[in-house]
Design an enzyme around this catalytic site. Structure first.
Site, PDB file in Angstrom:
ATOM      1  N   HIS A 377       1.270  -1.173   0.284  1.00  0.00           N
ATOM      2  CA  HIS A 377       0.086  -0.275  -0.048  1.00  0.00           C
ATOM      3  C   HIS A 377       0.622   1.262  -0.313  1.00  0.00           C
ATOM      4  CE1 HIS A 377      -4.061  -1.984   0.274  1.00  0.00           C
ATOM      5  NE2 HIS A 377      -3.415  -2.888   1.240  1.00  0.00           N
ATOM      6  N   LYS A 568      -8.065  13.698   4.579  1.00  0.00           N
ATOM      7  CA  LYS A 568      -6.994  12.926   4.388  1.00  0.00           C
ATOM      8  C   LYS A 568      -5.754  12.985   5.781  1.00  0.00           C
ATOM      9  CE  LYS A 568      -6.441  13.915   0.144  1.00  0.00           C
ATOM     10  NZ  LYS A 568      -5.944  12.465  -0.426  1.00  0.00           N
ATOM     11  N   ARG A 569      -5.378  11.835   5.707  1.00  0.00           N
ATOM     12  CA  ARG A 569      -4.414  12.122   7.319  1.00  0.00           C
ATOM     13  C   ARG A 569      -2.985  13.292   6.791  1.00  0.00           C
ATOM     14  NH1 ARG A 569      -3.687   8.501  11.268  1.00  0.00           N
ATOM     15  NH2 ARG A 569      -2.273   9.197  12.058  1.00  0.00           N
ATOM     16  N   LYS A 574       0.985  14.531   0.968  1.00  0.00           N
ATOM     17  CA  LYS A 574      -0.392  14.639   0.569  1.00  0.00           C
ATOM     18  C   LYS A 574      -0.250  16.610   0.338  1.00  0.00           C
ATOM     19  CE  LYS A 574      -2.064  10.931   3.586  1.00  0.00           C
ATOM     20  NZ  LYS A 574      -2.895   9.865   1.986  1.00  0.00           N
ATOM     21  N   THR A 676      -8.460   7.216  -1.728  1.00  0.00           N
ATOM     22  CA  THR A 676      -9.653   6.326  -1.729  1.00  0.00           C
ATOM     23  C   THR A 676     -10.748   7.823  -0.901  1.00  0.00           C
ATOM     24  OG1 THR A 676      -9.064   5.546   0.241  1.00  0.00           O
ATOM     25  CG2 THR A 676      -9.254   3.503  -1.312  1.00  0.00           C
ATOM     26  N   LYS A 680     -14.675   8.643  -3.011  1.00  0.00           N
ATOM     27  CA  LYS A 680     -15.711   8.970  -1.986  1.00  0.00           C
ATOM     28  C   LYS A 680     -16.058  10.195  -2.700  1.00  0.00           C
ATOM     29  CE  LYS A 680     -13.423   6.540   1.066  1.00  0.00           C
ATOM     30  NZ  LYS A 680     -12.800   6.474   2.142  1.00  0.00           N
TER      31      LYS A 680
END
Ligand code: 26W
Length: 836
Positions: A377, A568-569, A574, A676, A680
């Site tokens: 992952h 998100k985290r 990111k 992911t 959504k």
């Protein structure tokens, strides 16, 4: 198997559990609710707590799951079905009630039943605590997989850990993240059922002894170990509208009875109590690290505990029906390892087969490598698990010996393939040599598995070209891609009833279990009346989100504004930082009066930082400080609102995704394995602004370039640019970025907190900045301008929104599970015996 309390065995009563099916109508639900509320829970009309109403409802729903659960189990047994086991240290389930009602077909009648009693479902559902047994993407993916497997009638069991404390609760104090313990089981968990009849014994410590068995064969055995019990708790996983109920089995650690008997009387009372506590500590708390290993001994204990308990459980069931004949074991069982976290399974399955079931090495290896499959992952080097050999030697001595033997045999194969290439052998060894030798868990997982997959096309390609290249050259046939998905039950039908209703009105309800049918919405994007209704639903959902933001953050989001969301985290890769730089730029434009063609925006950022990840915590602080300055500036007014949404979790996303216009997926290309959240948002009609990273690439492929705001360097360009990356020059040459940096550096957002953002500023200006924030700034700004322009044209935006939902079919985990099943698991779909 053993039981903690010796109970006298009952003579089996064939009729004991044969009962007529329970009613699925409003009347039956009302009756059951009354009975549970009054008799089982002992409450009456004076009780004001939603918790008891929630419990009464759950008990009734659970009964209906129970009968289908049993029927499913019997059907799998009768079919002698091949089964898959999804092993994961994390299952981020969120709430269960709404999903159970939806999948049982009760989401219409349950609210009616409650109405009869003067109650409201929405209010009662709020009493349920999220099951936050995961960090982020990897844990939520496991939960979505379970929903899809049950919906596809695949015999798949989840195995995980029943953490007493899940993901910490996040509060924001003076702009800083503060962590609080998440004692989610405090009020009990009505969805789990304890099964002491399947307890397993797990060993730690001790040493190996070699002996000759009765046939004179030399065998190893693990002696003088300190043992712990693994107690299973089962949670039902209903399929959508199909009578299937699969199982999620979570293990809790407990001390063995020996603690209570021997040691307590031996005069070492406090020591014994401490040892007992140590045993129970194994499953006490989820490690809150996302993408960087903690290296803590307790974490390795958790990993081995899960691997051993789950394998022993499956082996015990096998022996229960097949005795010691394992000839068809690999034909009937497959274990999917969710990242390397459960990769102790490789040596542990070898140990169980050899030491406990008298197999020779070769046969045991054949079975092991035919039943294990591994999913990777992440490409981030800091997330790759390595455990000190020293720790293995003291905690899991027998496993370490087996790992060494696996390594010797497999390196011999490497040597045969590349004679004389000792550098390659060193590179590929399961043991990283050095002052502190380490076991490389990813390599162990690859060597022990017949399948290795990444989670999006780009990610899988990068694995074979980079991280796992040597292994790809050795065993190309093992490697494959399985692009992630999300379950449309929770992430569209459940969380967005208004949109789901509109969709079903136009194309029927078939899309819920066959998401490709959403493609039939595409032509409707040209229908102005449909667009009008779509926009109206989006507006309602934005109002709902705005109410939640108001409650949590005391800030007004106006639903006319563009809702721009990144949840998100919090991680540097990111690039929440890039987002906030853009926000500062917008603020700068307003302050400079450059606001012609302005589009009002509400920016929401949310997510948790690992408690030890200081840079991520500083980024949270920066977002909060920038938000405060902007929100309090009367000159900015309604043009721009910014919030940091606290305690982002599954249940929050169920409100956020439906109310979002613009989905921020802005990671440095090549770093986000899949993502992911991006899926959504897309399903709920948000348009993505994103880089060519992870599944963004496939999202753009599906929806078309014109319905996606692309920006930034590609993964290849990122690699290329690293060599000559010079942020100073980029900043100097870009007036907008220069002004943004000036605002940051003059302390505009930290007037009374001098210096607190110095590390962030230095990171942006650092030529070694791994995430290349400055490199993508200009291109990001332009994409944001395009997004704003598109939003101004409401008809155009609504079209894009519809087309995003219409193109999201591929991103259902139903498709993902069909792919896993076709290429890796090869299970048959099995229908349960009908309950009616
Ligand atoms: C050992 C510490 C640790 C904990 C968690 C290391 C790594 C992890 C995970 C790999 C982090 C994670 O959740 N990865 C995410 O997995 C998602 C599901 O496949 C992907 O969509 C995300 O891109 C990936 O970051």
């Amino acid at each position: 198997m053993m039981s903690r309390k010796e109970t006298k065995a009952l003579t089996p009563l064939p009729n004991l559990t044969d009962l007529p099916p329970l009613g699925m109508d409003v009347h039956s639900l009302v009756e059951d609710f009354r009975r549970y509320y009054t008799y089982t829970l002992g409450r009456d009309r004076h009780c004001r707590s939603a918790h008891y109403a929630y419990s009464a409802l759950v008990l009734g729903v659970r009964d209906r799951l129970m009968e289908r659960w049993k029927a499913t189990r019997y059907a799998y047994e009768a079919a002698d079905a091949r089964q898959a086991y999804y092993l994961s240290l994390e299952f981020l389930m969120g709430r269960t009630l709404g999903n159970a009602l939806l999948n049982l077909g009760l989401s219409g009648d349950a609210p009616l039943a409650l109405q009869c009693l003067g109650l409201e479902l929405e209010e009662i559902a709020e009493a349920e605590h999220d099951a936050g047994l995961g960090n982020g993407g990897l844990g939520r993916l496991a939960a979505c997989f379970l929903d899809s497997c049950a919906t596809l009638k695949l015999p798949v069991t989840g195995y995980g850990i029943r953490y007493e404390y899940g993901m910490f609760r996040q509060t924001i104090v003076d702009g800083h993240q503060v962590e609080e313990p998440d004692h989610w089981l405090r009020e009990g968990n009505p969805w789990e059922i304890e099964r002491p009849e399947y307890i397993q014994r797990i060993r730690f410590g001790g040493r190996t002894e070699f002996y000759r068995d009765r046939d004179g064969v030399l065998r190893g055995r693990w002696v003088d170990s300190r043992d712990v019990l693994a107690v299973p708790f089962d949670i039902p996983i209903p399929g959508y509208d199909n009578g299937t109920v699969n199982t999620l089995r979570l293990w809790k650690s407990e001390a063995t009875e020996e603690f209570d008997l021997g040691e307590f009387n031996a005069g070492l009372y406090p020591e014994s109590v401490a040892a007992k506590n140590a045993a129970e500590n194994i499953t006490m708390v989820l490690y809150p690290n996302d993408a960087s290993e903690s290296g803590k001994e307790l974490r390795l204990r958790q990993q081995y505990f899960l691997a051993s308990a789950s394998l022993q459980d499956v082996l015990a069931r096998w022996i229960g029906t097949n005795g010691e004949d394992f000839s068809r074991f690999a034909e009937k069982n497959v274990f999917q390892l969710n990242d390397t976290h459960p990769s102790c399974c490789v040596p542990e399955l070898m140990r169980l087969l050899m030491d406990e079931h008298r197999f020779g090495w070769d046969q045991a290896w054949k079975i092991t490598t035919a039943t294990l499959a591994y999913t990777n992952h992440t490409l981030l080097p800091e997330a790759l698990e390595k455990w000190p050999v020293r720790l293995f030697r003291t905690l899991l001595p027998r496993l370490l010996e087996i790992i060494y033997e696996i390594n010797a045999r497999y390196l011999a194969e490497v040597a045969r393939r590349w004679p004389g290439d000792t550098e390659r052998q060193r590179r590929m060894s399961l043991i990283e040599e050095g002052p502190e030798p380490m076991v490389r868990m990813a390599y162990l997982a690859i060597v022990g598995s017949f399948s290795v997959n990444g989670v999006a096309a780009l990610h899988s390609r990068l694995l074979t070209e980079g991280l796992f290249r040597d292994f790809y050259e050795l065993w190309p046939e093992k490697f494959n891609n399985k692009t992630n998905g999300v379950t449309p039950r929770r992430w569209l039908a459940g969380c967005n009833p208004a949109l789901a209703g509109l969709i079903s009105e136009k194309i029927g309800e078939g899309w819920v279990a066959d998401l490709f049918q959403l493609a039939r919405l595409a032509p409707l994007a040209d229908d102005p009346e449909f667009r009008e209704r779509w926009a109206e639903v989006k507006r309602q959902n934005k109002e709902h989100l705005a109410r939640m933001v108001k409650d949590e953050c005391r800030i007004d989001f106006h639903p006319d504004a563009l809702f721009d969301v990144q949840v998100k985290r919090i991680h540097e890769y990111k690039r929440q930082l890039l987002n906030i730089l853009h926000v500062i730029h917008l603020y700068d434009r307003i302050k400079r009066g450059e606001s012609d063609g302005w589009v009002d925006r509400c920016v929401l950022i949310g997510g948790k930082a690992a408690p030890g990840y200081l840079m991520a915590k500083s980024i949270i602080k920066l977002i909060n400080n920038v938000a405060q300055v902007i929100n309090e500036d009367p000159e900015v007014g309604g043009k721009l609102k910014v919030v940091f949404f606290p305690d982002y979790r599954v249940t929050a996303m169920e409100v956020i995704a439906p109310g979002t216009d613009l989905s921020e997926q802005i990671s440095t290309a090549g770093k986000e394995a899949s993502g992911t959240g991006n899926m959504k948002f897309m399903m709920n009609g948000a348009v993505t602004i994103g880089t060519l990273d992870g599944a963004n690439i496939e999202i753009r492929e599906e929806v078309g370039d014109e319905n996606f705001f692309l920006f930034g360097l590609s993964a290849e360009q990122v690699q290329e640019r690293r060599r000559s990356y010079d942020p100073e020059t980029i900043i100097a040459a870009d007036d907008d970025l220069r002004r943004v940096m000036q605002l940051l550096e003059c302390g505009h957002f930290n007037q009374f907190e001098p210096g607190i953002f110095d590390a962030i500023i230095a990171a942006i200006r650092n030529p070694g900045d791994m995430w290349m924030t400055a490199a993508d700034f200009r291109s990001y700004l332009e994409a944001q301008r395009e997004a704003a322009a598109a939003y101004k044209d409401r008809e155009r935006w609504t079209r894009m929104s519809i087309l995003n939902t219409a193109a999201s079919g591929k991103f259902s985990t139903d498709r993902t599970m069909i792919d896993y099943n076709r290429d890796i698991w090869r299970l048959e779909q099995i229908s349960p015996f009908p309950v009616k």
